[in-house]
Design a protein around this motif. Structure first.
Motif, mmCIF file in Angstrom:
data_model
loop_
_atom_site.group_PDB
_atom_site.id
_atom_site.type_symbol
_atom_site.label_atom_id
_atom_site.label_comp_id
_atom_site.label_asym_id
_atom_site.label_seq_id
_atom_site.Cartn_x
_atom_site.Cartn_y
_atom_site.Cartn_z
ATOM 1 N N ARG A 1 3.138 -9.215 22.487
ATOM 2 C CA ARG A 1 1.590 -9.505 22.001
ATOM 3 C C ARG A 1 1.048 -7.712 21.993
ATOM 4 N NH1 ARG A 1 -1.196 -14.214 25.401
ATOM 5 N NH2 ARG A 1 -1.690 -12.017 26.652
ATOM 6 N N ARG A 2 0.363 -7.560 20.914
ATOM 7 C CA ARG A 2 -0.973 -7.151 20.408
ATOM 8 C C ARG A 2 -2.138 -7.172 21.574
ATOM 9 N NH1 ARG A 2 2.508 -2.872 18.855
ATOM 10 N NH2 ARG A 2 3.714 -3.856 17.523
ATOM 11 N N ARG A 3 -2.656 -5.581 21.638
ATOM 12 C CA ARG A 3 -4.042 -5.969 22.474
ATOM 13 C C ARG A 3 -5.097 -6.675 21.330
ATOM 14 N NH1 ARG A 3 -5.004 -4.895 27.213
ATOM 15 N NH2 ARG A 3 -3.017 -3.896 28.538
ATOM 16 N N VAL A 4 -4.680 -5.677 19.909
ATOM 17 C CA VAL A 4 -5.646 -5.984 19.187
ATOM 18 C C VAL A 4 -4.630 -6.728 17.577
ATOM 19 C CG1 VAL A 4 -7.181 -5.182 17.336
ATOM 20 C CG2 VAL A 4 -7.162 -3.999 19.251
ATOM 21 N N LYS A 5 -5.496 -7.674 16.699
ATOM 22 C CA LYS A 5 -4.729 -8.703 16.770
ATOM 23 C C LYS A 5 -4.270 -8.036 14.958
ATOM 24 C CE LYS A 5 -5.604 -13.478 17.746
ATOM 25 N NZ LYS A 5 -5.665 -14.547 17.188
ATOM 26 N N GLU A 6 -3.131 -8.295 14.277
ATOM 27 C CA GLU A 6 -3.128 -7.448 12.777
ATOM 28 C C GLU A 6 -3.551 -8.850 11.914
ATOM 29 O OE1 GLU A 6 -0.034 -5.130 12.451
ATOM 30 O OE2 GLU A 6 -0.331 -4.111 14.852
ATOM 31 N N GLY A 7 -4.161 -8.659 11.434
ATOM 32 C CA GLY A 7 -4.319 -10.483 11.114
ATOM 33 C C GLY A 7 -4.483 -10.953 11.682
ATOM 34 N N SER A 8 -3.810 -11.914 11.467
ATOM 35 C CA SER A 8 -3.593 -13.056 12.051
ATOM 36 C C SER A 8 -2.471 -13.132 13.020
ATOM 37 C CB SER A 8 -3.293 -14.791 11.128
ATOM 38 O OG SER A 8 -2.322 -15.100 10.463
ATOM 39 N N LEU A 9 -1.995 -11.929 13.151
ATOM 40 C CA LEU A 9 -0.809 -12.004 14.015
ATOM 41 C C LEU A 9 -0.732 -11.587 15.311
ATOM 42 C CD1 LEU A 9 1.239 -9.460 11.306
ATOM 43 C CD2 LEU A 9 1.467 -12.177 12.728
ATOM 44 N N SER A 10 -1.056 -11.472 16.096
ATOM 45 C CA SER A 10 -0.536 -11.848 18.193
ATOM 46 C C SER A 10 1.082 -11.352 18.644
ATOM 47 C CB SER A 10 -1.565 -12.764 17.962
ATOM 48 O OG SER A 10 -1.661 -12.015 19.815
ATOM 49 N N TRP A 11 1.322 -12.933 18.615
ATOM 50 C CA TRP A 11 2.436 -11.847 19.034
ATOM 51 C C TRP A 11 3.710 -11.299 18.113
ATOM 52 C CZ3 TRP A 11 4.504 -11.824 23.612
ATOM 53 C CH2 TRP A 11 3.160 -12.850 24.587
ATOM 54 N N GLN A 12 4.571 -10.681 18.086
ATOM 55 C CA GLN A 12 5.755 -10.550 16.639
ATOM 56 C C GLN A 12 5.661 -8.953 17.829
ATOM 57 O OE1 GLN A 12 2.934 -6.621 15.655
ATOM 58 N NE2 GLN A 12 1.648 -8.310 15.181
ATOM 59 N N PHE A 13 7.256 -8.576 16.329
ATOM 60 C CA PHE A 13 8.727 -7.670 17.493
ATOM 61 C C PHE A 13 8.147 -6.566 17.647
ATOM 62 C CE2 PHE A 13 10.014 -10.594 13.380
ATOM 63 C CZ PHE A 13 11.103 -11.989 14.956
ATOM 64 N N PRO A 14 8.976 -5.633 17.978
ATOM 65 C CA PRO A 14 7.595 -4.064 18.733
ATOM 66 C C PRO A 14 8.131 -3.593 17.219
ATOM 67 C CG PRO A 14 9.440 -4.788 20.211
ATOM 68 C CD PRO A 14 9.476 -6.080 19.313
ATOM 69 N N ASP B 1 0.713 -1.298 0.476
ATOM 70 C CA ASP B 1 -0.475 0.298 -0.145
ATOM 71 C C ASP B 1 1.190 1.062 -0.001
ATOM 72 O OD1 ASP B 1 -1.364 2.062 0.229
ATOM 73 O OD2 ASP B 1 -2.674 1.020 2.059
ATOM 74 N N ASP B 2 1.184 1.781 -1.347
ATOM 75 C CA ASP B 2 2.099 3.043 -1.449
ATOM 76 C C ASP B 2 1.798 3.994 -0.540
ATOM 77 O OD1 ASP B 2 4.346 1.172 -2.891
ATOM 78 O OD2 ASP B 2 2.715 1.760 -4.764
ATOM 79 N N GLU B 3 0.491 4.056 -0.422
ATOM 80 C CA GLU B 3 -0.233 5.461 0.793
ATOM 81 C C GLU B 3 0.782 5.494 1.925
ATOM 82 O OE1 GLU B 3 -4.153 6.342 -0.430
ATOM 83 O OE2 GLU B 3 -3.170 6.161 -2.259
ATOM 84 N N ARG B 4 1.182 4.531 2.619
ATOM 85 C CA ARG B 4 1.107 4.212 4.075
ATOM 86 C C ARG B 4 2.304 3.928 4.038
ATOM 87 N NH1 ARG B 4 -2.946 -0.139 6.603
ATOM 88 N NH2 ARG B 4 -2.735 0.780 8.240
ATOM 89 N N PRO B 5 3.042 4.773 5.053
ATOM 90 C CA PRO B 5 4.476 4.604 5.221
ATOM 91 C C PRO B 5 5.036 2.895 5.998
ATOM 92 C CG PRO B 5 4.035 5.855 6.441
ATOM 93 C CD PRO B 5 3.119 5.507 6.118
ATOM 94 N N PRO B 6 5.895 2.651 5.163
ATOM 95 C CA PRO B 6 6.277 0.504 6.153
ATOM 96 C C PRO B 6 6.703 1.163 7.286
ATOM 97 C CG PRO B 6 8.240 2.048 4.752
ATOM 98 C CD PRO B 6 7.202 3.132 4.764
ATOM 99 N N ILE B 7 5.917 -0.432 7.905
ATOM 100 C CA ILE B 7 6.927 -0.727 9.290
ATOM 101 C C ILE B 7 7.992 -0.678 9.490
ATOM 102 C CG2 ILE B 7 5.286 -2.426 10.949
ATOM 103 C CD1 ILE B 7 3.370 -0.178 10.056
ATOM 104 N N ALA B 8 8.697 -1.004 10.442
ATOM 105 C CA ALA B 8 9.939 -1.130 10.776
ATOM 106 C C ALA B 8 9.463 -2.066 11.579
ATOM 107 C CB ALA B 8 10.730 -0.256 11.215
ATOM 108 N N ALA B 9 10.434 -3.404 11.701
ATOM 109 C CA ALA B 9 10.189 -4.115 13.569
ATOM 110 C C ALA B 9 11.095 -4.195 14.200
ATOM 111 C CB ALA B 9 9.885 -5.583 12.477
ATOM 112 N N ALA B 10 11.569 -4.422 15.095
ATOM 113 C CA ALA B 10 12.601 -4.395 16.402
ATOM 114 C C ALA B 10 13.021 -5.644 16.410
ATOM 115 C CB ALA B 10 12.796 -3.449 17.622
ATOM 116 N N VAL B 11 14.338 -6.712 15.815
ATOM 117 C CA VAL B 11 14.350 -7.899 15.272
ATOM 118 C C VAL B 11 15.558 -7.948 17.397
ATOM 119 C CG1 VAL B 11 15.059 -10.452 14.866
ATOM 120 C CG2 VAL B 11 13.514 -8.335 14.372
#
Length: 139
Positions: A28-41, A7-17
């Motif tokens: 763990r996000r309070r609200v899932k993003e798609g099927s994601l629950s646990w993820q990187f900051p 989605d070129d209108e939205r900035p990229p997401i940077a993930a800290a590993v």
């Protein structure tokens, strides 16, 4: 628009590993993003900000830790969210990680290599998995 197209209108997401003491930091996000629950900051890269700086800022805003000297692992369009993701590795953190942004997060964990599939039951992006395999393999 296909989920594989960024989605070129939205900035990229940077993930800290972030790896330290034999574990990788997952939140763990309070609200899932798609099927994601646990993820990187992670969060959006702001105007004029490098992915490394954005990942470090998000790690601090979400968990209170300070990281520096990030190494770019790679980027892709995430198959579940359709967002452009940029993954940045950090091999140490200063401070005690805690849930600072409790509007977004409800938990965090330092996860050992053998526990990864318990938290994230699908494969990580190839370069991220290779990094975790290398850094966490003895734990």
């Amino acid at each position: 628009m296909s989920e594989q197209t960024p989605d070129d209108e939205r900035p990229p997401i940077a993930a800290a590993v972030i790896t330290q003491d034999g574990g990788v930091l997952l939140v763990r996000r309070r609200v899932k993003e798609g099927s994601l629950s646990w993820q990187f900051p992670a969060g959006e890269v702001e105007s004029g900000e490098s992915p490394e700086s954005a990942a470090a800022r998000e790690a601090n805003e979400e968990t209170g830790i300070t990281v520096s000297n990030g190494k770019l692992l790679g980027e892709r369009v995430h198959p579940n969210t359709g967002r452009t993701m940029i993954y940045v590795a950090f091999d140490s953190a200063e401070g005690e990680a805690s849930v600072v942004d409790d509007d977004e997060l409800d938990s965090l964990a330092w996860v050992k290599h053998s526990e990864l599939t318990t938290y994230v039951p699908y494969p990580f992006f190839g370069p991220v998995q290779a990094h975790l395999d290398e850094v966490l393999s003895n734990n």
